[in-house]
Structure formats: C-alpha cells, structure tokens
Design a protein around this motif. Sequence first.
Motif, PDB file in Angstrom:
ATOM      1  N   GLU A  32     -19.455 -50.090 -28.284  1.00 22.25           N
ATOM      2  CA  GLU A  32     -19.274 -51.421 -27.694  1.00 22.25           C
ATOM      3  C   GLU A  32     -20.557 -51.821 -26.963  1.00 22.25           C
ATOM      4  N   PRO A  35     -20.403 -53.857 -22.767  1.00 26.92           N
ATOM      5  CA  PRO A  35     -18.987 -53.723 -22.428  1.00 26.92           C
ATOM      6  C   PRO A  35     -18.615 -54.605 -21.236  1.00 26.92           C
ATOM      7  N   GLN A  36     -17.533 -55.347 -21.380  1.00 32.27           N
ATOM      8  CA  GLN A  36     -17.047 -56.284 -20.364  1.00 32.27           C
ATOM      9  C   GLN A  36     -18.114 -57.289 -19.942  1.00 32.27           C
ATOM     10  N   GLY A 107     -19.697 -55.263 -11.276  1.00 30.93           N
ATOM     11  CA  GLY A 107     -18.413 -55.937 -11.096  1.00 30.93           C
ATOM     12  C   GLY A 107     -18.141 -56.194  -9.630  1.00 30.93           C
ATOM     13  N   GLN A 147     -16.547 -52.465 -13.574  1.00 35.79           N
ATOM     14  CA  GLN A 147     -15.381 -53.200 -13.091  1.00 35.79           C
ATOM     15  C   GLN A 147     -14.240 -52.268 -12.667  1.00 35.79           C
TER      16      GLN A 147
END
Length: 369
Positions: A32, A35-36, A107, A147
């Motif tokens: 990924e 990511p986020q 985050g 996060q």
Amino acid sequence: MGGSALIITCKLGFERVVASYVEELDPAAEVEATPQGFAGLVLVRPGNLKAEELARAVKERVPEAEKVFVADAECNASIEEIVRCAVGISAGISREESFAVRTVRRGSHGFTSLDVNVAVGSAVKEATGARVDLENPDKVIFVQILQDKAYLSLVPGSEFYKKMPSSKYPVYKVFRKLVVAHEPYLGPPDASYVMGTRIGREVQVFEVGKLYVTPVGAVDAYSLYSFLRGAFEGQRSRFELQKRSYGREVVKTEVYVQDMYQFARSRLGKPLIIFEPEGEPVSRVAGEVADFIIRKVFKEKEEVAIMVGAREGVPTGLFRFADFVLDVAPGVVISTEYALSSGLIALATILHEKLVEAASSGELGAGEP
C-alpha cells in the motif's frame, strides 16, 4: 492486511515507484503506497517471503527506498498499548547495552511523540536495566504511528544516520577563528554584485569569523560598492536560512574593508595562509598546516588569516609574510567563485582527523574556541 509488516520510507513522489519494485520482489505481498494518505511511506505485508528476507531484498535492490523497518510489534495507537509492545520487544536489549526511543507520529492524537518516548523509555529501562543514551545508542526502539495504528521496530542505533556523531568534530568552531582577506572581484557592476553574493554566502556557510574585503590600491568605487552590496546580500540570505534550520547558535560573519597591503602590514607576525597556484600542494604539507592551525587557534588563542585573490590574485610580494602559500589543485585554475570554498574545504579535510584525535585525548579541553 495480516502478518508482519514492513514500513518503507522514501522521497515524496516515489511511493508508487517503490511499491511497484516491492511487488516485483514478492508478488504475493500486500503493498500500500501512501497508507491512509501519508506521503513518503509504503506499508507492506510480505507474502511468499519472510519479513526479514523481503526487507533485505528491498535494501539491496531498491535504492529509491530510504529506510526499511520490520515491525517487530504492532498495536492500537494508545500509549498504554505501545508501552506494552515496547517492553515485549525489549528482550533484544541486554543490560550492558544502551538504548533510545524514537517516535514518528502521523495523524491526530491526544498525546505527543515526546510523551511516547518518555513512557516507553521509562518502562524499557525498568524491564531491561539498560541505560538510556540519546546520542549514540546501541539499540533504538522506533515507534511509527499511522493514525490509529502503531508499528514498533527494534533496530541497531547505526540505522539512524547522524550529521554529527561523536566520531566527527564540528569544524565551524575552528572557522569562527579564521579571518578571510578576499580581493574583491571588480568588473562590470552586475558581475561584481553577483560575485559578491557568492563570496558573502560562502563566508557565512562556513561561519568564518571575519571577512576583510581587500582591494589592491585604488579601485573603481562603484564596482567595489556593487561587490560589497552583493556580499552583504549573500551573507544575509544564508544567515537567515541558518537561523531557521540549524539546531544551534549561528554566528554572523563580521565584514570589513581594508587595502590588502595594509591588511598584511597590520598583521605582521600573526598567522597568515595564502591560497595561490604558486604555492605548495596542500597534500604535501597537510600535517604541518593542520598542526599549525590547531596550535594557533587552541593553544595560542590567535586568529588565523586566510588570503584569497580574485582577478589579479594575491601580490607575490606578500608571499614572504605568509606562514604557508598553498595550492589546492595543482594544474587547475580555480575561478574566483570557487577559490575560497575550495580552500576552506581543503583546510577542513586536513584538520578533521587531527581535531578528532586531539578532542578525544583531551588536548583541546577548555582550549576550545
């Protein structure tokens, strides 16, 4: 995603490039990029390869990957759970070793990275009996928070490159005791201004103590004014950048004007090094020059003057008053814009190892400038 995770850092914009190479190395891996939405990261769950094998392959074959961390533990992003996981992986730290905690938090959270470092450091110290060393630890517990998830890695301290480890000596401490006498570049006003900005920036980059702009005899006033205006502009812009980005005090170079002959006359009997092609190759007298500078700066508390020419060069009559006349690159004519920086880099190169040795043996001690 399930299984052990790899977190790979990279330059911004290279996330998908790195991800594609990882997929080639392990087609069964779950990869990924960002990511986020966190840029500069690639999160990987290995497929056919073990986490350590894939991490090793990425390090060996993917130069776009800056850092590759195997998550030895992962948990929800709460301090309590992070501490529990950190204590679990701290079995890899012996009582005889030192450690540090580094946290990168991405985050929004109700705690800071420092809160995590303090809580984890206290718990690991109690669990292992190892000592904390924030400067040169043997091991580092690296906590990466994305996060709502935290990934913990236990890595050698050498994984974290440092600009100033204990094996280096900050040469700016010596450069602050240098006085540079630089002949101004005098020509068309716009060319003089541009060259002035470069010289001004150079002396501030190295944090030279003083810059003397030293014309030879009578010169065109407007060309000199243009050079000086550029020198102050170059110095100012670099100084402002240093203040914003350095994690230490920055010293602003003092600027003076004096005729080159009068500068030399005013310093009769004081240390003087001239950089001109007629001199000895730096490599041939490196040890002698390094010992001379260290003795003058640290033992005798003197400023060392460095003299650099421009279009005309340093008058050869001044060579008689110099302790050394040095040639940085025999056979190469170095342009004015690079002459000073070349000389200072040469001095830094020949000084450094001797400075490290002297500092470690206590020879410098309270004599540091």
